[in-house]
Design an enzyme around this catalytic site. Structure first.
Site, short mmCIF file in Angstrom:
data_model
loop_
_atom_site.label_atom_id
_atom_site.label_comp_id
_atom_site.label_asym_id
_atom_site.label_seq_id
_atom_site.Cartn_x
_atom_site.Cartn_y
_atom_site.Cartn_z
N SER A 141 28.48 -30.41 10.64
CA SER A 141 27.10 -29.99 10.91
C SER A 141 26.96 -28.49 10.75
CB SER A 141 26.71 -30.39 12.34
OG SER A 141 25.50 -29.79 12.73
N TYR A 154 28.85 -30.15 21.17
CA TYR A 154 28.70 -30.69 19.82
C TYR A 154 29.27 -29.72 18.78
CZ TYR A 154 26.28 -32.80 15.80
OH TYR A 154 25.98 -33.39 14.59
#
Length: 241
Positions: A141, A154
């Site tokens: 990501s 995350y």
């Protein structure tokens, strides 16, 4: 190509479904993985078969190491080693770091980071024993590259996956198995449906990405044309970083 199978984790919806459908269209047989959304996985498989391609549904919890090994080994015993694996499954538990709960940290680490090991460990040696080219694509990501407010957990897992993938790429390079990362930015999915419109102002292209745009990059990395590309992180983020 039709005899080559690619396992796509988290293929019940969103980016994972788009990747599975694109790879099926390219002629691969798809092992459609789900963690909890079996109905979604069945719908992905139905769309694959409607397009004239082949696939099957395979379910397991990627944070459960023993379950991963058991089910993946059983699937490979029945269908053979995979040509490719796309590690797409992941979760978010966003929150400001001071207020983050232990379970928010642990669950994201167990799924996103430990899942890398849990899925790839059982399948890597069988891929090597194929003595043929193979492809591993790891979905990371923009948060794993640049960080993001409220996503310490995350971002940590996605950055960790990049390091793990780069190391694995070195180990597998002489086996003709490539390992690359794809790092999406803000992509229009159910997961990002609540992101406010003003976020587009932070993206040079002034729009959110489409799942098909991510799937296209993954498909290229799985193709024979990408045989000399490994240990790379390709961003699909409209110029965010």
């Amino acid at each position: 190509m039709s005899s080559k199978t690619i396992l796509v984790t988290g293929a019940s919806k969103g980016i994972g479904r788009a990747i599975a459908l694109r790879l099926a269209r390219d002629g691969y047989e798809i092992a459609v993985h789900f963690g909890s959304d079996q109905d979604g996985a069945n719908e992905t498989l139905a769309q694959i078969e409607a397009a004239g391609a082949k696939g099957r549904v395979i379910g397991f919890d990627i944070s459960n190491r023993d379950q991963c090994a058991e089910i993946l080994q059983s699937d490979m015993k029945s269908h053979g080693a995979y040509y490719g694996v796309v590690l797409n499954a992941g979760i978010t538990r966003d929150g400001a770091f001071p207020a983050l709960l232990d379970e928010d940290w642990d669950s994201v680490v167990n799924v996103n980071l430990n899942g890398f090991y849990n899925v790839l460990k059982p399948v890597t040696m069988p891929m090597i024993r194929r003595r043929s080219a193979g492809r591993i694509v790891v979905m990371t990501s923009v948060s794993g590259i640049a960080g993001n407010r409220g996503q310490t957990n995350y971002s940590a897992t996605k950055a960790g996956i990049i390091g793990a993938a780069k190391s694995l790429a070195i180990e597998l390079a002489k086996r003709k198995i490539t390992v690359n990362c794809v790092a999406p930015g803000v992509i229009e999915t159910q997961m990002t449906s609540e992101i406010p419109e003003f976020v587009k102002d932070q993206i040079p292209m002034q729009r959110f990405g489409q799942v098909e745009e991510v799937a296209g990059v993954v498909a290229f990395l799985c193709s024979s044309e990408a045989s000399y590309i490994t240990r790379q992180v390709i961003s699909v983020n409209g110029g965010m970083v």
